[in-house]
Each structure stands twice: as structure tokens, then as C-alpha cells.
Design a protein around this motif. Structure first.
Motif, PDB file in Angstrom:
ATOM      1  N   ARG A   1      71.142  32.043 -65.518  1.00 13.33           N
ATOM      2  CA  ARG A   1      70.687  32.436 -64.181  1.00 13.33           C
ATOM      3  C   ARG A   1      69.158  32.370 -64.122  1.00 13.33           C
ATOM      4  O   ARG A   1      68.459  32.970 -64.930  1.00 13.33           O
TER       5      ARG A   1
ATOM      6  N   ALA B   1      78.645  33.962 -63.540  1.00 12.37           N
ATOM      7  CA  ALA B   1      77.596  34.324 -62.586  1.00 12.37           C
ATOM      8  C   ALA B   1      76.244  34.538 -63.251  1.00 12.37           C
ATOM      9  O   ALA B   1      75.200  34.254 -62.653  1.00 12.37           O
ATOM     10  N   GLN B   2      76.233  35.047 -64.485  1.00 12.70           N
ATOM     11  CA  GLN B   2      74.975  35.357 -65.156  1.00 12.70           C
ATOM     12  C   GLN B   2      74.560  34.299 -66.175  1.00 12.70           C
ATOM     13  O   GLN B   2      73.498  34.412 -66.775  1.00 12.70           O
TER      14      GLN B   2
ATOM     15  N   VAL C   1      69.220  30.769 -58.513  1.00 15.41           N
ATOM     16  CA  VAL C   1      69.516  31.702 -57.426  1.00 15.41           C
ATOM     17  C   VAL C   1      68.452  31.555 -56.346  1.00 15.41           C
ATOM     18  O   VAL C   1      67.254  31.707 -56.605  1.00 15.41           O
TER      19      VAL C   1
ATOM     20  N   THR D   1      65.668  32.558 -61.460  1.00  9.90           N
ATOM     21  CA  THR D   1      65.075  32.816 -60.160  1.00  9.90           C
ATOM     22  C   THR D   1      64.138  31.658 -59.821  1.00  9.90           C
ATOM     23  O   THR D   1      63.849  30.794 -60.665  1.00  9.90           O
TER      24      THR D   1
ATOM     25  N   ASN E   1      69.442  36.154 -70.376  1.00 14.81           N
ATOM     26  CA  ASN E   1      69.729  36.669 -69.048  1.00 14.81           C
ATOM     27  C   ASN E   1      71.221  36.883 -68.824  1.00 14.81           C
ATOM     28  O   ASN E   1      71.700  36.895 -67.711  1.00 14.81           O
ATOM     29  N   SER E   2      71.978  37.029 -69.871  1.00 15.21           N
ATOM     30  CA  SER E   2      73.398  37.301 -69.709  1.00 15.21           C
ATOM     31  C   SER E   2      73.903  38.100 -70.890  1.00 15.21           C
ATOM     32  O   SER E   2      73.353  38.040 -71.968  1.00 15.21           O
TER      33      SER E   2
ATOM     34  N   SER F   1      71.677  24.916 -65.216  1.00 16.13           N
ATOM     35  CA  SER F   1      71.208  26.220 -64.751  1.00 16.13           C
ATOM     36  C   SER F   1      72.015  26.737 -63.568  1.00 16.13           C
ATOM     37  O   SER F   1      72.756  26.000 -62.911  1.00 16.13           O
ATOM     38  N   HIS F   2      71.846  28.011 -63.303  1.00 15.51           N
ATOM     39  CA  HIS F   2      72.346  28.655 -62.086  1.00 15.51           C
ATOM     40  C   HIS F   2      71.120  29.194 -61.361  1.00 15.51           C
ATOM     41  O   HIS F   2      70.655  30.294 -61.626  1.00 15.51           O
TER      42      HIS F   2
END
Length: 344
Positions: free
Chosen positions: A312, A308-309, A268, A314, A9-10, A265-266
């Protein structure tokens, strides 16, 4: 230290993580007035919602349960403020952090000083295969799981089942396990003072509320609020480090900065959930520099677009991660029981 990385995802990039950490550290400054406001706008609506639940309980218990949802959200946010206090990241002065954290710990059923110690151990060893066991969700490698007798595999399967991990587990953790300094019982009197002091505070507050509203009403209000907040908190902690392309490494290959960024993790989330969860979804930033106050994390992420990525997720990704239970050392990712059996 320059490390290459590539995540599904990046985009592939090269980051000097020590430089990134220094840039992130520029956001560490605390704001006492902001801290007081954040605390007030969390405590006040929690108390008001609790009182509303008491007022409507004789009218409709379904309405009481509906109000338990935002009340649990405020309680969860209080736990995350307690978490920032434990890192010395909420107020400028240590004593202010510690005593606010201890008082919140009575509401969250979490002995502050004991929890702070175990959480520091988590930060110091997250992603280290040779330092598992304190402050983590228990995770086995595929080889370790395969080497277990059938009873051991059954216990691990049960432990990692979502109904246990996010249902029975949180209830056990907050209602029973935190009543004793398990894991630190032999480290002197401080862990005992923390747990026993919190227990006395819980008893005093509970007795006061029972005298006010009655024991039955107290339980009908407080139990669902605490259970929902506990389950949400454990789920948050789970998805912070348990996702497919997380990072684990043996001690000789482990580095703090790499584990912090690639092992966290990030997540969102919509703005309202970010508020209730005190931006803890930006967990890779938090692990890279844990003394950044939660209210400065959005600005920090904006200043570090290269992060940011990274990892990432959901909300749907986080739900799907619940099936990932074993670390595959060859593939360098978390896998499901089914995937592990297929590979075997």
C-alpha cells in the motif's frame, strides 16, 4: 502455493496466492452497457473540454492551459480504457475490444496491437531479473551498475533522473518511439501494420483539426494536453512497480503469482484521481488477474481484504519512490544511488 510475506506497511500473513487468484477471477465478467457508458463519459467531456480550450484561447492562454489539466485527465483515462481493451477486459467480444482500442490509440498516439503485444510481455515477465527490457522501466542491480564504466553509469543516472523519466522520456516515447515497432520490428508485418496504421490515423485526425482551427492553435491546445497525459501515464506506470519493497527474482526463483502480488503496488488515491486513472492504482489485483475490468476492481478488493494492505502506497510514498533506482539483491529492495554508494 503458500507464500509467507512481511511488508513494512502490512501485517505478516500467509496467503495461498493461487486460491486468491481464483477468487479474484470471479470478478472477470464484463458488462457491455457499462463499457459503453464508461467510454461515453470519457470521450464526451474530452471533446467538450478540447472545444472549450479552442473557444477561450484568444481570450486567455492561461485559461486554455488550465483547461488542459482536465483534458489530459480524460485522455489518460482513454489510454487506460485502451489498456483494458488490450487485456480483453472492457467488452465481451474481442473485435469490439480491438477496434475500440485501435481508435483510442490514434488519440493516445499508442499503436494498439503493437502496444498490446509488448504489454503482454511485461505481464509475463514482471519482476523476473532475467527477462528485463520489454515494457519495463529499465532497472539495474547494484552489482550491474557498479560494473559499468563511468560513461554507462552516467547514462543510467541520466535516464533515471526524474526530469528525464517523467519529462523528456514520455515525450520521446509517445511522439517518437511509438511511431516504429521498436523491439518487435523483426516479428513480421503485424507490428508494422499496427504502428503505420496508427500513424496514418494520427495524420488524418491532425490534418482535420488543423483545417478546422489552424496549425498554431492546434499545437497550442494539443501539445500541453498530450504531454501532461503522457507524463502522468509514465509516472503511474513507474510507481506500479518501482517502490522500495517491490519484488525481483532470478528466473529460477521467480513465480508469476508472487511477482504479480508483491511486485505491484496498491496506490491509494482520492476518489477523483481513482476515476481519472480507472482504478489502475489497484495494480496488484490487475497483475494477478488482468481480465478483471477496471470498474470491478474496487468490489474485488473489498472481497479480498487480505490484499488491501499489501504494498500500500500513498501519493507521498509514490513521490519518494522516484529516488529509488537500483535493485539491491542482498537486501531485496530498491535503493537510491546514495544508499548503494554507502553500502559499497
Amino acid at each position: 502455493m503458500t507464500l509467507p510475506y512481511s511488508r513494512p506497511n502490512s501485517r505478516a500473513e500467509t496467503l495461498d496466492l493461487r486460491v486468491v487468484a481464483r477468487r479474484l477471477a470471479q470478478h472477470r465478467s464484463t458488462d457491455t452497457a457499462r463499457g459503453v457508458v464508461e467510454l461515453a463519459i470519457t470521450v464526451a467531456p474530452f471533446v467538450v473540454t478540447w472545444l472549450l480550450m479552442w473557444l477561450v484561447i484568444d481570450i486567455s492562454y492561461l485559461l486554455t492551459l488550465a483547461l488542459a489539466v482536465p483534458a489530459a485527465g480524460f485522455l489518460l483515462r482513454l489510454f487506460l480504457i485502451q489498456h483494458d481493451c488490450g487485456h480483453g477486459a472492457f467488452f465481451r467480444h474481442r473485435h469490439a475490444n480491438d477496434w475500440v482500442g485501435r481508435c483510442i490509440g490514434v488519440l493516445t498516439l499508442s499503436p494498439y496491437d503493437f502496444w498490446r503485444r509488448t504489454h503482454a510481455m511485461h505481464h509475463a515477465g514482471t519482476g523476473n531479473l532475467d527477462k528485463r527490457g520489454i515494457g519495463d522501466v529499465d532497472t539495474l542491480t547494484v552489482a550491474e551498475y557498479a560494473a559499468l564504466p563511468w560513461a554507462g553509469r552516467a547514462r543510467y543516472w541520466l535516464y533515471r533522473h526524474p526530469l528525464v523519466l517523467f519529462g523528456l522520456g514520455p515525450a520521446y516515447l509517445f511522439f517518437l518511439r511509438y511511431r516504429l515497432p521498436l523491439g518487435l520490428a523483426k516479428e513480421g508485418w503485424r507490428p508494422w501494420l499496427s504502428t503505420m496504421g496508427t500513424n496514418l490515423g494520427i495524420v488524418a485526425l491532425s490534418v482535420g483539426l488543423i483545417l478546422l482551427v489552424g496549425w498554431k492553435t492546434f499545437l497550442l491546445i494539443q501539445l500541453p494536453v498530450t504531454l501532461m497525459a503522457a507524463s502522468a501515464g509514465v509516472w503511474l506506470f513507474y510507481v506500479q512497480h518501482q517502490f522500495e519493497h517491490t519484488h525481483w527474482a532470478p528466473k529460477q526463483d521467480w513465480t508469476y503469482h508472487e511477482a504479480a502480488v508483491f511486485g505491484s503496488s496498491h496506490l491509494v488515491m482520492p476518489a477523483v484521481l481513482r476515476w481519472f486513472t480507472a482504478n489502475i492504482g489497484m495494480h496488484h489485483l490487475h497483475h494477478l488477474c488482468s481480465t478483471v475490468p477496471f470498474y470491478r476492481l474496487p468490489a474485488a478488493l473489498k472481497a479480498l481484504p487480505e490484499l488491501a494492505q499489501v504494498n500500500r502506497l500513498t501519493l507521498l510514498d509514490s513521490v519518494r519512490s522516484a529516488r529509488l533506482v537500483l535493485w539491491d539483491e542482498r537486501a531485496k529492495r530498491l535503493v537510491s544511488f546514495r544508499e548503494a554508494r554507502a553500502a559499497a
